[in-house]
Design a protein around this motif. Structure first.
Motif, short mmCIF file in Angstrom:
data_model
loop_
_atom_site.label_atom_id
_atom_site.label_comp_id
_atom_site.label_asym_id
_atom_site.label_seq_id
_atom_site.Cartn_x
_atom_site.Cartn_y
_atom_site.Cartn_z
N ARG A 70 -17.55 -13.77 -66.57
CA ARG A 70 -17.61 -13.01 -65.33
C ARG A 70 -19.07 -12.91 -64.90
N GLU A 81 -20.15 -7.91 -59.65
CA GLU A 81 -19.34 -7.40 -60.75
C GLU A 81 -20.23 -7.20 -61.96
N GLU A 112 -17.17 -5.50 -54.30
CA GLU A 112 -17.78 -6.65 -54.98
C GLU A 112 -18.61 -7.56 -54.07
N ARG A 169 -19.92 -12.38 -56.34
CA ARG A 169 -19.25 -11.07 -56.39
C ARG A 169 -20.11 -10.12 -57.22
MG MG Z 1 -11.80 -10.01 -59.85
#
Ligand code: MG
Ligand code: ATP
Length: 426
Positions: A121, A115, A66, A113
């Motif tokens: 997110r 992701e 990540e 990150r």
């Molecule tokens: Mg996580």
């Protein structure tokens, strides 16, 4: 027209319509942290890559897949921070804040990150983190949890979050448990996908929070980490639970909670919600007594947590209907005609000096009164202050209630502060 350039995937703008809610949340956070006497620390967003590999652990999701990592112009490997604990410990060691001292620190800022972006997110997101150094007692673990509970109340989300708690013990206890868990899991290897098989070798405890339902079923009969705890961790956990019981904070002991980063020991906890779909963890933390030494400092224990601001803002939006956000503009000054510009400016500046809690906007872009009143209405202001030629000559101003509460008034310039003070308190 030239081709436009867009923001990087997973990295969001926070638009002027959204910032008032963010500021509201951030203000609550700052005020709760201040009320516990915690001090703010600010670290750079970029650190040397080995810091994260060493602190978080090579085989964690964060480090193995990540991180935003790149070489700078001198071929040094740098990483955009994926979390704040590593940098905070690095700063604490570097500036001698940790050796033989107690520190209660917090920070707020962007983390990165790589992701798959989805609701709750993102690739750039924001965390508030708290890190406490030099206090081994369970009292401080309890204080951290009390602090978060107080914040949830202030944000109006307390009824929508639950506390999950576990102890993962000492490194040695975890190693004993690991052996027992691997022996158990090896009998169920047929249920595992490739990633889980890899975890079985590299990081078997992470299998405990698998999303694989067949495996979850089987795990109900797996050995329990709590049964492998060393005596010291067992007592620490019992005292923490006792304190939480005594102050009336409900929790669920979740033996499968291990958390994704390697540095934890003893206490681990998460605040979770069911109101945000899959991205249900709003805050996670725990104790990391070995981390300072692992990063080259004199041994100093630590405990902390981080919460995701995007998820908190989403949750507040979802469940808190009581918030009254401040008006963007309270007073809008309009003026037209000969020799009205300077009186309007002087008036606006006087209000900003004497009523600094009110937001005063001056029109500035010309046009007749009709156009100016349209802008004033659109601004959301409660009052328009009007200066035409006769008001300018007579040292007066017309006060017009844009929200329709009262009749338009002519007020002497030297009484306008008193008038507005009263009007806004009414
Ligand atoms: Mg996580
Ligand atoms: P998750 O299991 O949701 O991936 P995590 O265990 O990786 O979370 P932590 O490293 O504990 O998360 O970070 C603390 C908090 O930061 C999380 O509880 C969450 O609120 C927030 N957070 C983590 N990753 C993201 C992300 N990519 N986007 C938005 N918020 C995030």
């Amino acid at each position: 027209m030239a081709k436009t350039i867009q923001a990087i995937r997973g990295m969001n703008d926070c638009l002027p319509t959204e910032t008032p809610l963010w500021q509201w949340v951030e203000t609550k956070v700052r005020s709760v942290l201040a009320s516990y006497g915690y001090a703010e620390i600010r670290m750079p967003v970029v650190e040397s890559t080995p810091l994260f590999a060493r602190a978080i652990g090579e085989v964690t999701d964060v480090v193995s897949k990540e991180m935003f990592t790149f070489d700078d112009r001198d071929n040094e490997s740098l990483t955009l921070r994926p979390e704040g604990t590593a940098g905070c410990v690095r700063a604490g060691i570097e500036h001698g804040l940790l050796y033989n001292q107690e520190q209660r620190l917090w920070y707020m800022g962007p983390m990165f990150r790589y992701e798959r972006p989805q609701k709750g997110r993102y690739r750039q997101f924001h965390q508030v983190g708290v890190e406490i150094f030099g206090i081994p007692n369970p009292e401080i673990d309890a204080e951290l949890i009390m602090l978060t509970a107080r914040l949830w109340k202030d944000l109006g989300i307390f009824e929508h979050v639950t506390l999950q708690l576990n102890s993962i013990g000492s490194l040695e206890a975890r190693q004993n448990y690991r052996t027992a868990l691997v022996t158990f899991l090896e009998q169920h290897i047929d249920l595992m996908n490739d990633e889980e098989k890899e975890r079985l070798v590299k990081n078997p405890l992470r299998i405990l929070d698998t999303k694989n339902e067949a495996l979850q079923q089987v795990l109900n009969d797996a050995p329990k980490l709590l049964d492998y705890l060393d005596e010291e961790s067992r007592q620490h956990f019992a005292q923490l639970c006792g304190l939480l019981d005594a102050v009336g904070i409900r929790y669920e002991v979740n033996p499968k909670l291990v958390r994704g980063l390697d540095y934890y020991n003893k206490t681990v906890f998460e605040w979770v919600t069911s109101a945000l779909g899959a991205q249900g963890t709003v805050c996670g933390g725990g104790r990391y007594d070995g981390l300072v030494e692992q990063l080259g400092g004199h041994a100093a224990c630590g405990v902390g947590f981080a919460m995701g601001l995007e998820r908190l803002v989403l949750l507040v939006q979802e469940v808190n209907r009581q918030i009254v956000l401040p008006r963007a503009v309270d007073i809008y000054v309009v003026y037209a005609g000969e020799n009205t510009t300077l009186p309007a400016f002087r008036l606006a500046e006087k209000l900003r000096s004497e009523l600094p809690h009110l937001r005063t906007m001056t029109h500035c872009s010309g046009g007749n009164f009709k156009k100016q009143f349209k802008r004033a209405d659109k601004s959301g202001a409660k009052f328009a202050l009007v200066i035409g030629e006769s008001e300018a000559q007579n040292q007066q101003v017309v006060v017009k209630d844009l929200l329709g509460g009262s009749e338009q008034q002519i007020v002497a310039l030297n009484e306008v502060v008193a008038y507005l003070t009263q009007a806004f308190n009414a």
